[in-house]
Design an enzyme around this catalytic site. Structure first.
Site, PDB file in Angstrom:
ATOM      1  N   SER A 136       0.809  -1.219   0.000  1.00 15.13           N
ATOM      2  CA  SER A 136       0.000   0.000   0.000  1.00 15.13           C
ATOM      3  C   SER A 136       0.841   1.267   0.000  1.00 15.13           C
ATOM      4  O   SER A 136       0.441   2.283  -0.561  1.00 15.13           O
ATOM      5  CB  SER A 136      -0.921   0.006   1.222  1.00 15.13           C
ATOM      6  OG  SER A 136      -0.157  -0.100   2.411  1.00 15.13           O
ATOM      7  N   ALA A 138       4.636   1.338  -0.354  1.00 16.14           N
ATOM      8  CA  ALA A 138       5.903   1.313  -1.080  1.00 16.14           C
ATOM      9  C   ALA A 138       6.026   0.026  -1.881  1.00 16.14           C
ATOM     10  O   ALA A 138       5.213  -0.893  -1.754  1.00 16.14           O
ATOM     11  CB  ALA A 138       7.069   1.432  -0.091  1.00 16.14           C
ATOM     12  N   GLN A 139       7.066  -0.019  -2.713  1.00 20.06           N
ATOM     13  CA  GLN A 139       7.408  -1.251  -3.408  1.00 20.06           C
ATOM     14  C   GLN A 139       8.901  -1.505  -3.241  1.00 20.06           C
ATOM     15  O   GLN A 139       9.675  -0.602  -2.903  1.00 20.06           O
ATOM     16  CB  GLN A 139       7.021  -1.194  -4.878  1.00 20.06           C
ATOM     17  CG  GLN A 139       7.782  -0.207  -5.731  1.00 20.06           C
ATOM     18  CD  GLN A 139       7.203  -0.118  -7.140  1.00 20.06           C
ATOM     19  OE1 GLN A 139       6.001  -0.267  -7.346  1.00 20.06           O
ATOM     20  NE2 GLN A 139       8.052   0.123  -8.131  1.00 20.06           N
ATOM     21  N   VAL A 140       9.296  -2.753  -3.473  1.00 19.36           N
ATOM     22  CA  VAL A 140      10.671  -3.172  -3.228  1.00 19.36           C
ATOM     23  C   VAL A 140      11.291  -3.717  -4.508  1.00 19.36           C
ATOM     24  O   VAL A 140      10.667  -4.513  -5.213  1.00 19.36           O
ATOM     25  CB  VAL A 140      10.727  -4.244  -2.119  1.00 19.36           C
ATOM     26  CG1 VAL A 140      12.156  -4.747  -1.918  1.00 19.36           C
ATOM     27  CG2 VAL A 140      10.175  -3.683  -0.813  1.00 19.36           C
ATOM     28  N   ASP A 290       3.873  -4.952  12.587  1.00 17.93           N
ATOM     29  CA  ASP A 290       3.222  -5.229  11.298  1.00 17.93           C
ATOM     30  C   ASP A 290       3.656  -6.616  10.811  1.00 17.93           C
ATOM     31  O   ASP A 290       4.107  -6.789   9.674  1.00 17.93           O
ATOM     32  CB  ASP A 290       3.626  -4.151  10.287  1.00 17.93           C
ATOM     33  CG  ASP A 290       2.638  -4.035   9.128  1.00 17.93           C
ATOM     34  OD1 ASP A 290       1.520  -4.559   9.259  1.00 17.93           O
ATOM     35  OD2 ASP A 290       2.990  -3.436   8.104  1.00 17.93           O
TER      36      ASP A 290
END
Length: 511
Positions: A136, A138-140, A290
């Site tokens: 939701s 960020a991206q890696v 989380d």
């Protein structure tokens, strides 16, 4: 701006749920009563045309939450860990929200990296691959350092994510105000304070410098923990919107088939997940908040690998002791003591009856002892717990929200690995060890030592503090009275007392 314009946004939320077909799915999952089902459908149907269509390739609930925005996606991530509450099918669908959302462009990711670090991607990486995970916020990307050949993970915030979250939070504040205004009985749940807490958590998650700092602190706390590993932060290649860390090679905890194929002991892994969470929360007061399957991997040897440290929980020493005593009381089935701790901590209003509360807690605990996870209906249990909190006027404790939320998520992850897990038996050794070291006689002596150290620091100031107090008392009784004398005598007393306190502190500190 938290104004009435949010009414339209809330209407669009209901309309999107109806238009995507998610409304019926969610109501079914929570086994909503017929009256609630009918009311929700009647209110949402006329506005269906205002709803977002979402991605037709996604299942209804996933499609709706993804269309509504990042704050709603966070809610879906929590539900994805609880198939015992929402059902296996819906939980599996929602798991997509953990790390398989549509990514943003490679070009935008590389441009963000350059803006934040001052380096072009080609300067520091020999390889910079496409996104391997997108959630939701960020991206890696998986990359390889040019200088050392080490594989790393580069986390990059989504473009415009700050504005998107602010819009959602704005609507949540308005919803909380409406609920509090129209339903006085809901005020004990403190809806506005809950939203404020959520806002603080999210704002921290949107600054990756804070996440890097949290990861560093967490690594220092847990470096001696057996069977637990964290990737190392690469500080020179990190900034507010970019974080670079070592690559965590392992099997995602959500891929049960892959774990079985690799021969990973899922029973041991499920126990490790739960016990490590409790260890970090009780021992350190600083825990990963989380811990869904998208943020956890297992190595081939069964080590637990955690990453994504945007949401970390912190609880003070007093709250840890209260939490441990409550857990310990449940483990020992000493419901009277559990009730007393709730009253001592102020979690239950003092005008309620402690024995009645103990009996209500017994009705919670007794049915689940000796049962494995497959025999417990968490939906019914949570519903009864809510009834208990309402009956006894218990208010929401914002300082415990992250702890309670994470406990729910961690238990869900443990259940997915081992459906037969008995959480009380698994928790027992961690809680008992904390009780021995933090609430027993040695802990009392240690607390006295800490108190003595504080008093020792105030030793030189004690004469003045006592004299000022006497002056105020004297003036209240007789405004005409003169300033009392004897500062020298008080100074001598203070010096002696201060020396004694230091000596006591030194002795206790050696225990």
């Amino acid at each position: 701006m938290r104004g009435p314009h949010n009414i339209l946004r809330l209407i669009r939320t209901g309309a999107t749920l109806e238009r995507t077909g998610a409304m019926a799915v969610v109501l079914d999952a929570f086994d909503a009563p017929p009256v609630l089902r009918a009311t929700a459908r009647v209110l949402a149907w006329p506005f269906k045309w205002l709803g977002d269509k979402g991605d037709p390739a996604m299942p209804p609930a996933t499609r709706a939450l993804n269309a509504l925005g990042p704050a709603y996606i966070k809610f879906g991530q929590v539900l994805s860990t609880r198939p015992d509450v929402v059902g296996d099918e819906l939980a599996l669908q929602l798991r997509v929200l953990q790390d398989k959302l549509p990514p943003f462009s490679q070009a935008e990711a590389e441009a963000t990296f350059h803006r934040e670090t001052g380096y072009h991607v080609g300067e520091v990486f020999s390889e910079f691959g496409p996104p391997v995970a997108a959630a939701s916020i960020a991206q890696v990307h998986k990359a390889r350092l040019r200088e050392t050949g080490e594989d790393v993970a580069v986390k990059i915030l989504r473009p415009g994510i700050e504005q998107a979250f602010r819009r959602d939070i704005d609507a949540f504040y308005f919803s909380a105000w409406v609920i509090k205004t129209l339903s006085p009985s809901s005020r004990r749940l403190r809806p506005q304070e809950v939203v404020e807490h959520f806002e603080g958590v999210v704002l921290g998650e949107l600054d990756l410098r804070l996440e890097s700092s949290a990861a560093s602190e967490f690594a220092a706390n847990t470096e001696q923990d057996e069977g637990f590993r964290l990737p190392q932060i690469k500080w020179p290649l990190s900034g507010r919107r970019v974080m670079t860390m070592g690559w965590a090679e392992g099997i995602p905890l959500g891929d049960i088939a892959a774990l079985d194929a690799a021969g990973v002991d899922r029973v041991a892994l499920s126990e490790r997940v739960l016990q490590l969470f409790l260890l970090h929360a009780l021992r350190d007061g600083f825990f990963h908040a989380d811990m869904h399957q998208g943020n956890l991997k297992a190595s081939a040897s069964g080590e637990l690998i955690a990453f994504d440290f945007g949401i970390m929980g912190h609880i003070d020493e007093y709250t840890r002791r209260v939490y441990a005593e409550i857990l310990f009381g449940f483990i020992r089935r000493d419901y009277k003591r559990v009730a007393e701790v709730h009253f001592e901590a102020g979690y239950v209003p003092a005008d309620r009856d402690v024995d009645d509360f103990a009996r209500a807690l017994r009705a919670v605990g007794e049915p689940i002892f000796g049962m494995n996870a497959t025999q417990i209906s968490m939906g019914k249990l949570l519903n009864y717990l809510f009834e208990v909190t309402e009956r006894f006027g218990m208010e929401t404790r914002t300082e415990l929200i992250l702890l309670q939320r994470t406990m729910v998520v961690v238990e869900g992850v443990a259940r997915s690995l081992n459906p037969q897990i008995n959480i009380w038996e698994v928790a027992r050794p961690i809680v008992e060890d904390y009780i021995r070291t933090s609430i027993g006689p040695r802990a009392v002596l240690r607390d006295l030592g800490n108190t003595a150290r504080v008093l020792a620091r105030f030793g030189p100031r004690l004469p003045g503090l006592v004299e000022d107090a006497l002056i105020r008392q004297s003036q209240e009784r007789n405004p005409e009275s003169s300033r009392p004398r004897g500062r020298f005598v008080w100074g001598a007393v203070g010096a002696v007392f201060g020396g004694a306190v230091v000596a006591v502190a030194a002795c206790l500190a050696s225990l």
